[in-house]
Design an enzyme around this catalytic site. Structure first.
Site, PDB file in Angstrom:
ATOM      1  N   GLU A 298      -6.673 -52.959   3.955  1.00  0.00           N
ATOM      2  CA  GLU A 298      -6.970 -52.662   5.396  1.00  0.00           C
ATOM      3  C   GLU A 298      -7.084 -54.123   6.205  1.00  0.00           C
ATOM      4  O   GLU A 298      -8.020 -54.635   6.648  1.00  0.00           O
ATOM      5  CB  GLU A 298      -8.543 -52.236   5.429  1.00  0.00           C
ATOM      6  CG  GLU A 298      -8.437 -50.848   4.883  1.00  0.00           C
ATOM      7  CD  GLU A 298      -9.780 -50.167   4.886  1.00  0.00           C
ATOM      8  OE1 GLU A 298     -10.906 -51.026   5.101  1.00  0.00           O
ATOM      9  OE2 GLU A 298     -10.001 -48.871   5.168  1.00  0.00           O
TER      10      GLU A 298
ATOM     11  N   GLU B 155      -6.137 -43.869   0.979  1.00  0.00           N
ATOM     12  CA  GLU B 155      -7.541 -43.556   0.785  1.00  0.00           C
ATOM     13  C   GLU B 155      -8.104 -42.547   1.890  1.00  0.00           C
ATOM     14  O   GLU B 155      -7.557 -42.577   3.176  1.00  0.00           O
ATOM     15  CB  GLU B 155      -8.261 -44.915   1.382  1.00  0.00           C
ATOM     16  CG  GLU B 155      -8.419 -46.061   0.543  1.00  0.00           C
ATOM     17  CD  GLU B 155      -9.488 -47.160   0.835  1.00  0.00           C
ATOM     18  OE1 GLU B 155     -10.580 -46.916   1.745  1.00  0.00           O
ATOM     19  OE2 GLU B 155      -9.233 -48.346   0.547  1.00  0.00           O
TER      20      GLU B 155
HETATM   21  C1  BG6 Z   1     -12.391 -48.626   3.089  1.00  0.00           C
HETATM   22  C2  BG6 Z   1     -12.213 -49.540   2.177  1.00  0.00           C
HETATM   23  O1  BG6 Z   1     -12.790 -49.177   4.359  1.00  0.00           O
HETATM   24  O2  BG6 Z   1     -13.406 -47.779   3.046  1.00  0.00           O
HETATM   25  C3  BG6 Z   1     -13.003 -49.203   0.717  1.00  0.00           C
HETATM   26  O3  BG6 Z   1     -10.929 -50.116   1.745  1.00  0.00           O
HETATM   27  C4  BG6 Z   1     -14.470 -48.344   1.131  1.00  0.00           C
HETATM   28  O4  BG6 Z   1     -13.307 -50.504   0.145  1.00  0.00           O
HETATM   29  C5  BG6 Z   1     -13.981 -47.422   1.729  1.00  0.00           C
HETATM   30  O5  BG6 Z   1     -15.105 -48.231  -0.227  1.00  0.00           O
HETATM   31  C6  BG6 Z   1     -15.201 -46.387   2.028  1.00  0.00           C
HETATM   32  O6  BG6 Z   1     -16.215 -47.064   2.919  1.00  0.00           O
HETATM   33  P1  BG6 Z   1     -17.818 -47.097   2.266  1.00  0.00           P
HETATM   34  O7  BG6 Z   1     -18.338 -48.207   3.221  1.00  0.00           O
HETATM   35  O8  BG6 Z   1     -18.203 -45.798   2.577  1.00  0.00           O
HETATM   36  O9  BG6 Z   1     -17.613 -47.681   0.982  1.00  0.00           O
END
Ligand code: BG6
Length: 492
Positions: free
Chosen positions: A202, A391
């Site tokens: 990201e 993701e």
């Molecule tokens: C993304 C990141 O922003 O979202 C991850 O690359 C992160 O590292 C994921 O865990 C989900 O966000 P969060 O804050 O719910 O863990």
């Protein structure tokens, strides 16, 4: 056409949220090792010490807001604070068991990150730490045993802390050399087992969370711009060196993408959305597109930002763009200049407003059934490079009932998202390499540092105070995803 036969189904994690063993076998501290946990209403904090006065303190790291450390203090681990990354969910000692669970689900790919400070404990060391290298040898061998392809992120919110303290993080061009040195060591060592690499997780998080994404302690607009430039150049250098080491290697970019909607039809709001899109896509325009867009030069001119750069930098960017574009996408956000007419989104990390058409989870994240199709089309139309969803998923406070997790809400979310990505392939013809669901085995949340916010197909017995046996328990979604992979997404 539906999902191609070689479609890469799997899951994703990051070292600092999953591995634990934060000082084991010679690992150094990274930026997330001095971050406490927070919640959906309270930000995580960086802990620090003033070496002159011995005063200790905490500074909140709010996504999208001002981050200001007091002058002269040094980030440090304090005795009386709790740090979720230190044990996380202990992949370091459970990797065999966890990889076996991934194999049982039928994973074709597993996205993980290498913890930079495990290999170069201070970031600027001359020689790598052999014990750190051996750990990933064991992980890649285990994956190979099951025929699971690794997809490796070189830097996932894990800048060695020393680079942050000594150089101010990615604002210093020396980090380009240190990152290149680290990348060369790991790509040379693992290229026989790892063909897919990502440079920075990201990368556009440098806008929202410059400490987390780049160890930047003083995030002025000038420093943010320089940190982004340095990461772009570093990324191009890694593409060059990876292709030289092994022609089969593909190095991708990783962008945080979210569809942005306007709350009203006021043209002023449409312009705001256009500008927010530019802010997000600037990062892929450079890293995947190969050149700085005009809108960004104009902005730098207006703001008096002058980059420390060289003509060779721009030659590198043009000659060695990313081979593919990967991205995260969890849902969409809504913005308006008519703030008073709308309800706050309730999402601590976003400034947007609530979308009345969408459901949200307990953290205010809107689940959007169309987000992946919109993301895939936007990026495909703009770059025509292979895409990869690395993701996607939903954070939920899962509750154990009679030793089981009945996570039908997760299955519902994933069904809608898989349908949306299928539409992008079938109806729009985008070239999509794979899908790795985020946090496939429970891990620490990056945004809040909580264990309570879980994404996985596998539950881990661990809470926000650090209690629990670390036992792994497959959730209902585990068996559902296994079937989706088995039938290559023809039924879900
Ligand atoms: C993304 C990141 O922003 O979202 C991850 O690359 C992160 O590292 C994921 O865990 C989900 O966000 P969060 O804050 O719910 O863990």
């Amino acid at each position: 056409m539906s999902f191609p036969d070689n479609f890469l189904w799997g899951g994703a994690t990051a070292a600092n949220q999953y591995e634990g063993a934060y000082l084991e076998d010679g690992k150094g501290l990274n930026t997330s090792d001095v971050l406490t946990n927070g919640s959906h209403t309270e930000a995580r904090k960086v802990t620090w010490i003033d070496k002159q006065t011995n005063e200790k303190g905490y500074t909140p790291v709010l996504w999208g807001e001002k981050f200001e450390m007091p002058e002269g203090v040094t980030p440090a681990v304090l005795d009386d604070a709790y740090y979720p990354s230190h044990t996380a969910t202990d992949f370091y000692h459970h990797y065999k068991e966890d990889i076996a669970l991934m194999a049982e689900m039928g994973f074709k790919v597993y996205r993980l990150s290498i913890n930079w400070a495990r290999i170069f404990p201070n970031g600027d060391d001359e020689q790598p730490n052999e014990l750190g290298l051996e750990f990933y040898d064991k992980v890649f061998d285990e994956l190979k045993k099951y025929g699971i392809e690794p997809l490796v992120t070189l830097s996932h919110y894990e800048t060695p802390l020393n680079l942050s303290i000594k150089y101010g993080g990615w604002i210093d061009r020396k980090l380009i050399d240190y990152f290149e040195r680290y990348s060369k060591v790991v790509i040379e060592r693992y290229h026989d087992r790892v063909k897919y690499w990502l440079t920075f997780n990201e990368i556009n998080a440098l806008d929202l969370a410059p400490y987390i994404a780049g160890g930047v302690l003083n995030p002025t607009p000038q420093n943010r711009a320089q940190a982004a430039h340095n990461q772009f150049v570093a990324s191009a250098k890694v593409v060059k060196l990876a292709h030289k080491i092994d022609k089969e290697i593909k190095v991708g970019q990783m962008l945080a993408f979210q569809p942005l909607y306007s709350y009203t039809c006021d043209p002023v709001d449409q312009v705001k959305i256009m500008e927010l899109n530019q802010k997000m896509l600037f990062y892929s325009d450079v890293q995947t597109g190969g050149k700085y867009p005009e809108y960004r030069w104009k902005q730098y001119e207006r703001e008096g930002i002058i980059l420390e750069d060289s003509p060779e930098d721009y030659e590198m960017l043009a000659k060695y763009p990313a081979d593919f574009l990967s991205f995260s996408c969890y849902g969409s956000s809504v913005f308006t200049t008519h703030q008073k007419e709308a309800e706050n989104s309730g999402n601590l990390g976003a400034n947007g407003v609530k979308n009345p058409y969408l459901e949200t989870n307990a953290w205010g994240w809107a689940t959007d059934p169309e987000c992946l199709r919109i993301a895939l089309n936007t990026l495909w139309d703009r770059y025509h490079k292979p895409l990869w969803i690395v993701e996607n998923g939903i954070g939920w406070a899962d509750v154990l009932e009679d030793g089981k997790i009945h996570d039908d809400y997760r299955v519902k979310y994933l069904k809608a998202n898989i349908k949306s990505m299928k539409d992008a392939i079938e109806l729009d013809g985008v070239d999509l390499l794979g899908y790795t669901m985020w946090g496939c085995i429970d891990l620490v949340s990056a945004g809040t540092g909580e264990m309570r916010k879980r994404y996985g197909f596998v539950y881990i017995d661990r809470d926000d105070q650090g209690n629990g046996t670390l036992k792994r328990i497959p959730k209902d979604s585990f068996y559902w995803y296994k079937k989706v992979i088995q039938n290559n997404g023809s039924e879900f």
